[in-house]
Write a protein that holds these residues in place. Sequence first.
Motif, mmCIF file in Angstrom:
data_model
loop_
_atom_site.group_PDB
_atom_site.id
_atom_site.type_symbol
_atom_site.label_atom_id
_atom_site.label_comp_id
_atom_site.label_asym_id
_atom_site.label_seq_id
_atom_site.Cartn_x
_atom_site.Cartn_y
_atom_site.Cartn_z
ATOM 1 N N ARG A 1 21.264 -118.781 50.420
ATOM 2 C CA ARG A 1 21.600 -117.759 49.425
ATOM 3 C C ARG A 1 21.752 -118.446 48.070
ATOM 4 O O ARG A 1 22.437 -119.460 47.971
ATOM 5 C CB ARG A 1 22.907 -117.073 49.796
ATOM 6 N N PRO A 2 21.098 -117.910 47.031
ATOM 7 C CA PRO A 2 21.271 -118.515 45.707
ATOM 8 C C PRO A 2 22.721 -118.404 45.263
ATOM 9 O O PRO A 2 23.377 -117.394 45.531
ATOM 10 C CB PRO A 2 20.369 -117.678 44.799
ATOM 11 N N SER A 3 23.209 -119.436 44.624
ATOM 12 C CA SER A 3 24.585 -119.373 44.150
ATOM 13 C C SER A 3 24.632 -118.484 42.924
ATOM 14 O O SER A 3 23.720 -118.477 42.097
ATOM 15 C CB SER A 3 25.112 -120.769 43.826
ATOM 16 N N LEU B 1 19.326 -117.572 55.604
ATOM 17 C CA LEU B 1 18.355 -116.794 56.350
ATOM 18 C C LEU B 1 17.494 -117.810 57.087
ATOM 19 O O LEU B 1 16.979 -118.751 56.462
ATOM 20 C CB LEU B 1 17.465 -115.966 55.420
ATOM 21 N N THR B 2 17.343 -117.640 58.398
ATOM 22 C CA THR B 2 16.529 -118.548 59.196
ATOM 23 C C THR B 2 15.419 -117.757 59.872
ATOM 24 O O THR B 2 15.671 -116.739 60.515
ATOM 25 C CB THR B 2 17.384 -119.254 60.274
ATOM 26 N N VAL B 3 14.188 -118.226 59.695
ATOM 27 C CA VAL B 3 13.015 -117.659 60.351
ATOM 28 C C VAL B 3 12.516 -118.725 61.314
ATOM 29 O O VAL B 3 12.236 -119.849 60.900
ATOM 30 C CB VAL B 3 11.914 -117.293 59.331
ATOM 31 N N GLU B 4 12.433 -118.379 62.600
ATOM 32 C CA GLU B 4 11.935 -119.319 63.608
ATOM 33 C C GLU B 4 10.733 -118.703 64.314
ATOM 34 O O GLU B 4 10.778 -117.549 64.714
ATOM 35 C CB GLU B 4 13.013 -119.639 64.630
ATOM 36 N N MET B 5 9.693 -119.509 64.434
ATOM 37 C CA MET B 5 8.514 -119.105 65.190
ATOM 38 C C MET B 5 8.373 -120.069 66.347
ATOM 39 O O MET B 5 8.146 -121.265 66.148
ATOM 40 C CB MET B 5 7.259 -119.158 64.307
ATOM 41 N N ASP B 6 8.557 -119.564 67.553
ATOM 42 C CA ASP B 6 8.318 -120.352 68.759
ATOM 43 C C ASP B 6 6.948 -119.955 69.283
ATOM 44 O O ASP B 6 6.575 -118.782 69.234
ATOM 45 C CB ASP B 6 9.363 -120.042 69.837
ATOM 46 N N ASP B 7 6.192 -120.931 69.776
ATOM 47 C CA ASP B 7 4.906 -120.590 70.381
ATOM 48 C C ASP B 7 4.586 -121.559 71.505
ATOM 49 O O ASP B 7 5.288 -122.541 71.718
ATOM 50 C CB ASP B 7 3.783 -120.500 69.346
ATOM 51 N N SER B 8 3.512 -121.253 72.219
ATOM 52 C CA SER B 8 3.189 -121.984 73.439
ATOM 53 C C SER B 8 2.470 -123.309 73.212
ATOM 54 O O SER B 8 2.262 -124.059 74.156
ATOM 55 C CB SER B 8 2.328 -121.103 74.351
ATOM 56 N N SER B 9 2.103 -123.622 71.984
ATOM 57 C CA SER B 9 1.388 -124.877 71.716
ATOM 58 C C SER B 9 2.349 -125.990 71.330
ATOM 59 O O SER B 9 3.184 -125.804 70.449
ATOM 60 C CB SER B 9 0.385 -124.690 70.576
ATOM 61 N N PRO B 10 2.223 -127.164 71.928
ATOM 62 C CA PRO B 10 3.081 -128.278 71.538
ATOM 63 C C PRO B 10 2.611 -128.945 70.241
ATOM 64 O O PRO B 10 3.326 -129.755 69.671
ATOM 65 C CB PRO B 10 2.958 -129.254 72.711
ATOM 66 N N GLU B 11 1.417 -128.588 69.758
ATOM 67 C CA GLU B 11 0.856 -129.232 68.567
ATOM 68 C C GLU B 11 1.536 -128.721 67.302
ATOM 69 O O GLU B 11 1.580 -127.515 67.059
ATOM 70 C CB GLU B 11 -0.645 -128.970 68.477
ATOM 71 N N PRO B 12 2.038 -129.629 66.457
ATOM 72 C CA PRO B 12 2.664 -129.187 65.211
ATOM 73 C C PRO B 12 1.607 -128.695 64.218
ATOM 74 O O PRO B 12 0.440 -129.066 64.308
ATOM 75 C CB PRO B 12 3.342 -130.455 64.691
ATOM 76 N N PRO B 13 2.022 -127.857 63.268
ATOM 77 C CA PRO B 13 1.086 -127.438 62.232
ATOM 78 C C PRO B 13 0.608 -128.666 61.447
ATOM 79 O O PRO B 13 1.339 -129.642 61.293
ATOM 80 C CB PRO B 13 1.916 -126.535 61.318
ATOM 81 N N VAL B 14 -0.617 -128.585 60.973
ATOM 82 C CA VAL B 14 -1.200 -129.697 60.223
ATOM 83 C C VAL B 14 -1.642 -129.185 58.861
ATOM 84 O O VAL B 14 -2.379 -128.194 58.779
ATOM 85 C CB VAL B 14 -2.418 -130.281 60.977
ATOM 86 N N ALA B 15 -1.184 -129.855 57.830
ATOM 87 C CA ALA B 15 -1.651 -129.518 56.483
ATOM 88 C C ALA B 15 -3.062 -130.050 56.336
ATOM 89 O O ALA B 15 -3.346 -131.188 56.700
ATOM 90 C CB ALA B 15 -0.727 -130.136 55.445
#
Length: 141
Positions: free
Chosen positions: A124-126, A70-84
Motif C-alpha cells: 500500500r502506498p504510504s 496485495l499478493t497475487v500468486e499463480m501456481d501451475d503444474s510446470s516446474p520451469e520458472p518463467p524466462v525473460a
Amino acid sequence: MSNEPHVVVVDSPYRDSAAARGAAAEFLQQHCPWADLDAVLLVVSELVTNAVRHTPGWWRLHLTAEDETLTVEMDDSSPEPPVARAPDFAGGGGFGWHMVLRLAGHVEVRPLPEGKRVQAVWRRPSVSAPAPAPAPASAPV
C-alpha cells in the motif's frame, strides 16, 4: 479493512484468463481499492496467459489482500520458472515477464511439490501528511 486477509481463488478447470481478470477486478474493488487496478490486471493476465501457454496442466490464481499488501500468486503444474526473453516486435512475444517484473513491487518464483508458484506483491502506498498551509502574509501597517 479488518485484520483478517481477504482471499479469492480462481482454478483453471473452471475459468479462463478473462474470468480470472474479472474475478481479480471485483476482488480489488472490494478489498484493495488503493491498488493500481490496471497494473494488477495486466500482471494477472500475463501470469494466466503464461500458465495456459507454457504448462501442460492445471493452474490456480490466488489473490490475498491484507491491510498493507496485495499478493497475487499463480501456481501451475510446470516446474520451469518463467524466462525473460528478448521482446520480438514482429509479433513473437517476449514482453509479458518483463511487464510482470516492472509492474509488481516484488516478484518471487518458488518451486512447489508439483510445479511452481509465481508471487507478485504490492505494498500500500504510504499516505503522506498534507503540507501545512502557508502562513498568511502580514499586511503592511
